[in-house]
Design a protein around this motif. Structure first.
Motif, PDB file in Angstrom:
ATOM      1  N   UNK A 284       0.835  -1.205   0.000  1.00 10.89           N
ATOM      2  CA  UNK A 284       0.000   0.000   0.000  1.00 10.89           C
ATOM      3  C   UNK A 284       0.871   1.258   0.000  1.00 10.89           C
ATOM      4  N   UNK A 285       0.549   2.197  -0.876  1.00 12.47           N
ATOM      5  CA  UNK A 285       1.321   3.432  -0.961  1.00 12.47           C
ATOM      6  C   UNK A 285       0.880   4.412   0.118  1.00 12.47           C
ATOM      7  N   UNK A 286       1.835   5.202   0.591  1.00 15.82           N
ATOM      8  CA  UNK A 286       1.517   6.243   1.557  1.00 15.82           C
ATOM      9  C   UNK A 286       0.815   7.394   0.853  1.00 15.82           C
ATOM     10  N   UNK A 312      -4.164  -0.169 -11.829  1.00 11.11           N
ATOM     11  CA  UNK A 312      -5.150   0.519 -10.996  1.00 11.11           C
ATOM     12  C   UNK A 312      -4.749   0.365  -9.545  1.00 11.11           C
ATOM     13  N   UNK A 313      -5.365   1.151  -8.687  1.00  9.09           N
ATOM     14  CA  UNK A 313      -5.224   0.975  -7.245  1.00  9.09           C
ATOM     15  C   UNK A 313      -6.306   0.035  -6.741  1.00  9.09           C
ATOM     16  N   UNK A 314      -5.957  -0.782  -5.738  1.00  6.40           N
ATOM     17  CA  UNK A 314      -6.996  -1.572  -5.089  1.00  6.40           C
ATOM     18  C   UNK A 314      -7.486  -0.835  -3.854  1.00  6.40           C
ATOM     19  N   UNK A 315      -8.425  -1.445  -3.144  1.00  7.47           N
ATOM     20  CA  UNK A 315      -9.046  -0.769  -2.003  1.00  7.47           C
ATOM     21  C   UNK A 315      -8.056  -0.503  -0.874  1.00  7.47           C
ATOM     22  N   UNK A 316      -6.968  -1.286  -0.818  1.00  8.77           N
ATOM     23  CA  UNK A 316      -5.964  -1.101   0.233  1.00  8.77           C
ATOM     24  C   UNK A 316      -4.895  -0.091  -0.145  1.00  8.77           C
ATOM     25  N   UNK A 317      -4.963   0.464  -1.354  1.00  5.88           N
ATOM     26  CA  UNK A 317      -3.974   1.437  -1.782  1.00  5.88           C
ATOM     27  C   UNK A 317      -2.758   0.841  -2.446  1.00  5.88           C
ATOM     28  N   UNK A 319      -0.794  -0.538  -5.733  1.00  7.83           N
ATOM     29  CA  UNK A 319      -0.834  -0.320  -7.177  1.00  7.83           C
ATOM     30  C   UNK A 319      -0.647  -1.668  -7.854  1.00  7.83           C
ATOM     31  N   UNK A 320      -1.688  -2.103  -8.571  1.00 10.80           N
ATOM     32  CA  UNK A 320      -1.652  -3.369  -9.308  1.00 10.80           C
ATOM     33  C   UNK A 320      -1.252  -3.068 -10.743  1.00 10.80           C
TER      34      UNK A 320
END
Length: 469
Positions: A284-286, A312-317, A319-320
């Motif tokens: 997860x990115x800050x 895209x970003x997932x719900x946890x932040x 980056x996929x």
């Protein structure tokens, strides 16, 4: 964003500087939830109205819509592994419209009426996903989004402009974003333009799959796991399925929903081309790291190459980041390692500000394809009471779920779908047999060469190859 965030081909991409860790070789979706309880194996003999082979999104959506239409039916879903173990639980969770490639060639091949119906049906499939999640209370982190299909070269931008005109002539609103408008949305001007598709949602695909399985069981269906179907043959007025070493199912109707995992012994098993795709995920990115990108992260971004990258970003932040060239099911492990390294290089070119961020997960999954990029939904040759539904060719999340009502209608005597190009008996792909690995390798090599060639032409024309903030 810095000046080096534009798309580059892997051949020109410098390897990113990155803190090395050993990524988990599983989808992030698996780590985020408790393992589902194991379901029973199938042993002995059983008789049902409908047997569905494959507990992925296609099979589960079909079973659920069958039971909604005809609750009195006995429906059995037979899975070779675990629910969601295949492509259904291993994608990046982008649910958007589209099928069969670009709309312009579809118009030329099938005519305006069919092209319009095909695209609008794919939009309906997105709404089918949304409706199922809401109706069944499925916990899959569903969020609304937009899918931007981006041009990595000037030639691709011109092609997308032509696509916009084709959509407009069909009365479909798919707006074109020029370079400036796209840069405002993505935080850099490394792409030359894009089409913006809606409706789109983003989901946790494993959560969606497991939720559909629970809905099937609530509706009265039965699911068995670790029960591979090894053969299907006509028997009386129905079919007989051989399951594993000890099981047998007699069914009036059968639906094969195994897509790229279809074994050679089942119908279309040698005519659906299985290809393996690869995905990376960061931690997860800050908030500071996300701010440095200059991008809200609302969009699902896909580039316009044969072997496109998508992220895209997932719900946890997290980056996929997936895509790159694919490989065949028979490709050695070393080839997957090479493709993951190539994805790392492309990630570094798009997001140089994230060079310090480690990848925590990586995974791959098989999808099914046909040479003409059109899915297959129809009776199996010589076995009219057996239907095949699959070969989604890159549009699996929307189409695989959205086809469930159509398959249920076909099985229960509802309206027909012969006007749609994917309603067909043949796959349009020759029976490749032992030549399949060589064919897939040659095809992948040729398409990859075209992608690299397009980037080279862009550089030779003297046009900017890297974006500016």
């Amino acid at each position: 964003m810095t000046t080096s965030q534009a798309p580059q081909t892997a051949s020109s991409a410098a390897r990113p500087v990155r803190h090395r860790i050993a990524p988990h070789e599983m989808p992030v979706w698996e780590q985020d939830r408790e393992p589902a309880p194991e379901r029973e194996h199938l042993t002995g003999r059983t008789t049902v109205d409908v047997a569905v082979v494959g507990a992925g999104l296609t099979g589960l959506s079909t079973a659920l819509h069958l039971l909604r239409r005809k609750p009195e039916l006995s429906v059995l879903v037979v899975e070779a592994d675990r629910v969601g173990a295949g492509a259904s639980g291993r994608s990046t969770g982008i649910v958007g419209p589209g099928v069969g490639g670009r709309i312009g060639p579809l118009r030329r091949r099938y005519g305006d009426e069919t092209a319009r119906e095909v695209f609008r049906y794919s939009q309906e499939c997105v709404e089918t996903v949304r409706g199922l999640v809401e109706d069944e209370g499925i916990d899959c982190a569903m969020t609304p989004s937009t899918h931007v299909l981006c041009a990595a070269t000037g030639a691709q931008a011109a092609m997308l402009r032509r696509e916009e005109r084709s959509f407009a002539e069909l009365g479909i609103d798919v707006p074109y974003l020029d370079r400036g408008a796209l840069a405002e949305r993505l935080g850099h001007d490394g792409y030359f333009g894009a089409l913006a598709y809606e409706p789109v949602v983003q989901v946790d695909p494993l959560g969606l799959t497991l939720g559909l399985a629970e809905a099937v069981e609530r509706a009265g269906g039965r699911i068995v796991e670790r029960s591979p179907v090894t053969g299907i043959a006509p028997e009386g007025t129905g079919s007989r399925l051989k399951v594993g070493p000890y099981g047998q199912v007699d069914a009036r109707r059968v639906v094969i929903a195994t897509d790229g995992y279809t074994p050679p012994g089942l119908p279309h098993g040698r005519r659906i081309v299985p290809v393996r795709t690869h995905v990376l995920a960061t931690r997860p990115l800050s908030s500071g790291e996300r701010a440095a990108l200059g991008w809200s992260g609302h969009e699902a971004v896909i580039d316009q190459r044969f072997f496109f990258s998508y992220y895209r970003f997932d719900a946890a932040g997290r980056l996929l980041f997936g895509g790159g060239p694919v490989c065949g099911a028979e490709a050695p492990r070393s080839f997957s390692e090479e493709l993951w390294r190539r994805l790392e290089g492309e990630f570094g070119q798009r997001f140089p500000a994230l060079g310090h961020v480690p990848f925590t997960h990586r995974w791959s999954g098989l999808t099914g394809a046909t040479l003409d990029r059109i899915p297959v939904l129809g009776p199996v040759p010589g076995q009219p009471r057996v239907l095949f539904a699959g070969a989604w060719t890159g549009h699996g999340l929307a189409m695989s779920v959205g086809c469930g009502p159509a398959v249920a209608e076909l099985l229960t005597g509802g309206r027909k779908h012969e006007s749609r190009p994917w309603y067909r008996v043949r796959t349009g792909t020759p029976r490749l047999g032992p030549l399949r690995p060589a064919f897939v390798k040659s095809y992948v090599t040729a398409m990859d060469a075209l992608d690299r060639g397009g980037a080279l032409v862009q550089r030779l024309r003297g046009l900017p190859a890297r974006g500016r903030r």
